[in-house]
Design a protein around this motif. Structure first.
Motif, PDB file in Angstrom:
ATOM      1  N   GLN A   4       0.814  -1.215   0.000  1.00 52.42           N
ATOM      2  CA  GLN A   4       0.000   0.000   0.000  1.00 52.42           C
ATOM      3  C   GLN A   4       0.850   1.268   0.000  1.00 52.42           C
ATOM      4  O   GLN A   4       0.520   2.247  -0.680  1.00 52.42           O
ATOM      5  CB  GLN A   4      -1.012   0.011   1.138  1.00 52.42           C
ATOM      6  N   ILE A   7       2.137   1.915  -3.592  1.00 53.44           N
ATOM      7  CA  ILE A   7       1.120   2.467  -4.494  1.00 53.44           C
ATOM      8  C   ILE A   7       0.937   3.954  -4.216  1.00 53.44           C
ATOM      9  O   ILE A   7       0.940   4.783  -5.135  1.00 53.44           O
ATOM     10  CB  ILE A   7      -0.213   1.701  -4.356  1.00 53.44           C
ATOM     11  N   LYS A   8       0.815   4.309  -2.955  1.00 50.10           N
ATOM     12  CA  LYS A   8       0.635   5.717  -2.577  1.00 50.10           C
ATOM     13  C   LYS A   8       1.824   6.562  -3.040  1.00 50.10           C
ATOM     14  O   LYS A   8       1.644   7.644  -3.617  1.00 50.10           O
ATOM     15  CB  LYS A   8       0.459   5.818  -1.066  1.00 50.10           C
ATOM     16  N   TYR A  11       1.748   7.161  -6.855  1.00 51.29           N
ATOM     17  CA  TYR A  11       0.826   8.237  -7.212  1.00 51.29           C
ATOM     18  C   TYR A  11       1.426   9.604  -6.888  1.00 51.29           C
ATOM     19  O   TYR A  11       1.341  10.533  -7.681  1.00 51.29           O
ATOM     20  CB  TYR A  11      -0.495   8.093  -6.456  1.00 51.29           C
ATOM     21  N   LEU A  39      -7.833   7.470  -2.672  1.00 55.16           N
ATOM     22  CA  LEU A  39      -7.030   8.655  -2.401  1.00 55.16           C
ATOM     23  C   LEU A  39      -7.488   9.786  -3.301  1.00 55.16           C
ATOM     24  O   LEU A  39      -7.727   9.578  -4.492  1.00 55.16           O
ATOM     25  CB  LEU A  39      -5.548   8.361  -2.643  1.00 55.16           C
ATOM     26  N   THR A  54      -7.684   4.443  -6.586  1.00 53.85           N
ATOM     27  CA  THR A  54      -7.740   3.335  -5.626  1.00 53.85           C
ATOM     28  C   THR A  54      -6.336   3.040  -5.106  1.00 53.85           C
ATOM     29  O   THR A  54      -5.349   3.201  -5.822  1.00 53.85           O
ATOM     30  CB  THR A  54      -8.302   2.054  -6.269  1.00 53.85           C
ATOM     31  N   ARG A  55      -6.283   2.632  -3.870  1.00 51.73           N
ATOM     32  CA  ARG A  55      -5.038   2.099  -3.297  1.00 51.73           C
ATOM     33  C   ARG A  55      -5.404   0.759  -2.677  1.00 51.73           C
ATOM     34  O   ARG A  55      -6.278   0.669  -1.823  1.00 51.73           O
ATOM     35  CB  ARG A  55      -4.464   3.018  -2.214  1.00 51.73           C
ATOM     36  N   CYS A  56      -4.771  -0.289  -3.147  1.00 51.34           N
ATOM     37  CA  CYS A  56      -5.003  -1.663  -2.686  1.00 51.34           C
ATOM     38  C   CYS A  56      -6.325  -2.239  -3.182  1.00 51.34           C
ATOM     39  O   CYS A  56      -6.926  -3.082  -2.517  1.00 51.34           O
ATOM     40  CB  CYS A  56      -4.867  -1.789  -1.172  1.00 51.34           C
ATOM     41  N   GLU A  67      -4.915  -1.114 -10.447  1.00 52.22           N
ATOM     42  CA  GLU A  67      -5.489  -0.013  -9.682  1.00 52.22           C
ATOM     43  C   GLU A  67      -6.134   0.919 -10.694  1.00 52.22           C
ATOM     44  O   GLU A  67      -5.742   0.936 -11.872  1.00 52.22           O
ATOM     45  CB  GLU A  67      -4.417   0.739  -8.883  1.00 52.22           C
ATOM     46  N   HIS A  69      -7.921   4.959 -11.538  1.00 51.30           N
ATOM     47  CA  HIS A  69      -8.083   6.363 -11.154  1.00 51.30           C
ATOM     48  C   HIS A  69      -9.028   7.034 -12.134  1.00 51.30           C
ATOM     49  O   HIS A  69      -9.235   6.554 -13.250  1.00 51.30           O
ATOM     50  CB  HIS A  69      -6.736   7.092 -11.125  1.00 51.30           C
TER      51      HIS A  69
END
Length: 183
Positions: A4, A7-8, A11, A39, A54-56, A67, A69
């Motif tokens: 996680q 991924i964050k 982004y 997010l 999306t995250r996870c 994922e 967006h």
């Protein structure tokens, strides 16, 4: 670094902003993987749109982790629910991938004719955003483009490339909730 967090950070590096996690605990959110959230990235500098991602939605055990967006011309908290429902469908219904479409069951924003989403390559952000490697696993990051029923019917009849070509020829404004169908 955890799945996680990776991924964050991916982004943040792509969109050069600090994300805000969006709370959404109703309905199917409880069935999503640990660490799942949406997010929200506020506009900044030359990037004038809001971004929801999306995250996870993916997990390390997925065969083809993805994922999603999407973008908005303004802060639109209803988009959090759209991503949660789409992630839930992906996890418990049919596995989604690039070229697939989803029925939102309601307009994307306000009175829009766009009540579907097309999973597309992240054309606005390019290959740098599209692929994230975490612990030797590739996560694909795709754009969930709001589209109309007519555009989905056209995609089913002629293929996703034909629809994307129609978008390009029409110079469609993906941020305009009131845009007319290109078909």
């Amino acid at each position: 670094m955890t799945w996680q967090a990776s991924i964050k950070d991916h982004y943040r590096n792509a969109w050069h902003g600090t994300p805000e996690p969006c709370d959404f605990t109703a309905g199917p959110a409880r069935d999503l993987p640990d660490g799942f959230t949406v997010l929200r990235f506020a506009p900044h500098g030359e990037r004038t749109m809001w971004t929801y991602a999306t995250r996870c939605m993916s997990s390390p055990a997925d065969e083809n982790p993805i994922e999603l967006h999407l973008f908005s011309p303004w802060r639109a908290d209803e988009l959090v629910e759209l991503l949660v429902v789409t992630a839930h469908f992906h996890r418990t219904g049919a596995t989604l991938d690039v070229g697939h479409s989803v029925n939102y069951g309601r307009p994307w924003i306000a009175e829009s004719d766009c009540s579907y989403g097309l999973i597309s390559l992240p054309y606005l952000d390019g290959p740098m955003l599209e692929t994230l490697t975490v612990e030797s696993r590739e996560i694909k990051i795709y754009w969930l483009v709001p589209v109309t029923f007519a555009e989905i019917a056209y995609k089913k009849a002629h293929g996703v490339e034909a629809l994307e070509e129609a978008f390009e020829q029409a110079a469609f404004d993906y941020l305009d909730p009131q845009r007319r169908s290109v078909i």
